[in-house]
Scaffold this active site. Sequence first.
Site, mmCIF file in Angstrom:
data_model
loop_
_atom_site.group_PDB
_atom_site.id
_atom_site.type_symbol
_atom_site.label_atom_id
_atom_site.label_comp_id
_atom_site.label_asym_id
_atom_site.label_seq_id
_atom_site.Cartn_x
_atom_site.Cartn_y
_atom_site.Cartn_z
ATOM 1 N N TYR A 119 -7.757 8.972 35.958
ATOM 2 C CA TYR A 119 -6.576 9.734 35.523
ATOM 3 C C TYR A 119 -6.684 9.975 34.027
ATOM 4 O O TYR A 119 -7.004 9.056 33.267
ATOM 5 C CB TYR A 119 -5.304 8.928 35.827
ATOM 6 C CG TYR A 119 -4.040 9.587 35.316
ATOM 7 C CD1 TYR A 119 -3.327 10.457 36.130
ATOM 8 C CD2 TYR A 119 -3.580 9.359 34.019
ATOM 9 C CE1 TYR A 119 -2.178 11.082 35.663
ATOM 10 C CE2 TYR A 119 -2.437 9.982 33.548
ATOM 11 C CZ TYR A 119 -1.747 10.838 34.373
ATOM 12 O OH TYR A 119 -0.608 11.448 33.912
ATOM 13 N N GLU A 207 -2.483 17.480 32.323
ATOM 14 C CA GLU A 207 -2.747 16.347 33.224
ATOM 15 C C GLU A 207 -3.929 16.654 34.129
ATOM 16 O O GLU A 207 -3.925 17.656 34.840
ATOM 17 C CB GLU A 207 -1.503 16.044 34.071
ATOM 18 C CG GLU A 207 -1.647 14.775 34.886
ATOM 19 C CD GLU A 207 -0.400 14.475 35.708
ATOM 20 O OE1 GLU A 207 0.030 15.349 36.481
ATOM 21 O OE2 GLU A 207 0.139 13.359 35.571
#
Length: 398
Positions: A119, A207
């Site tokens: 991530y 993101e």
Amino acid sequence: MNIHEYQAKGVLREFGVPVSRGVAIFDASEAEGAARELGGPVWVVKSQIHAGGRGKGSFQGAAPGAKGGVRVSKSAEEVVQNAREMLGQTLVTVQTGPAGKQVNRLYIEEGAQIAAEFYLSMLVDRATGGVAFVVSTEGGMDIEAVAHDSPEKIHTIPVDPATGIQPHHGRAVARALGLSGAQAKQAEALSANLYRAFVEKDMSLLEINPLVLTATGELKCLDAKIAFDGNALYRHPDIVGLRDETEEDAKEIEASKHDLAYIALDGTIGCMVNGAGLAMATLDIIKLYGEEPANFLDVGGGASEEKVTAAFQIITADPNVKGILVNIFGGIMKCDVIARGVIAAVKTVGLSVPLVVRLEGTNVEEGKAIIRGSGLNVIPADDLDDAAQKIVAAVKGA
Ligand code: ADP
Ligand code: MG
């Protein structure tokens, strides 16, 4: 402003960020051509909506156990089949709410062989007053759950705006992801390119979930979500061109055309207020008296009669609105202008719900006289407390 995944990847590609090859399509007839162009042998057909959780989402009306909004396909025929099944259908994910979102575009992308999922996000960190990287080895899954269950697995790496991105930031990102050698070097270059993209394009959020390590040892961004700072869009016509209005609230689009600060909310009381502070106080007091606001609306300091009329039309067009509260402090804004705007709007669109008007400040007597003389069924109020109680009572009584 938000954009689709395939558009976000296009922006990142310009900055040398590694993303897979892919083709966006709007119609199932384009699917076969896209599959042939990419060549295979594995493709991924990805729903393009402004919401995440697509992979684990489900299409409305689909049989239980049917596939989600991101589908691996092993042949061109399967790509076409999936495109036919997905386009035009409504995808429900944890981020869309129960109503879901209609899929009008697909991104057909070459399939990656995934060895590890990470991530990585970037945001404007208010605590440090700069851009920060947020990274975790727990990629591909719900990052909120990771933050809740194992916060030690999430690393924040702030970048001082005075120095900008430095090699040590990239090394910190690589270390947090447990990468070394050639892969650490890739992570450093990636961090620098992402930072450049973030700052040059005035992003407010970026993101990548997941950022993957492929079977051949390459770092690659398999998903991308970007939000841009609306206040900086005037200097990015290329980004404005990516806007997909079908993904946005129609009332908010209309409001932005009139330069009104408007946010749609879930409640029943429509609010027309001047000044953000007064608008927030108005929402608070409506809640205090047991109802919920239908919107935040700041008509601004020097709104014209036309602007007030447009604001009123936006509020009354919302079927959830069961009552309207106009709360104006006339400083720069004059109460008679507001009164004329409200009356002009009521004459154009009609008034089928109770309306409470509280005016205070410059030209207040003139404003009140205009409303009294209009013959409209307006409930006058003297102060904010009085106004909130009156509109809540009117809505509850209705
Ligand atoms: P969402 O976050 O909306 O579910 P993603 O783009 O993250 O959508 O896709 C969901 C999952 O599908 C990813 O975590 C990844 O495992 C897989 N995936 C996405 N794109 C590809 C691709 N090009 N090749 C292989 N797997 C992919
Ligand atoms: Mg994702």
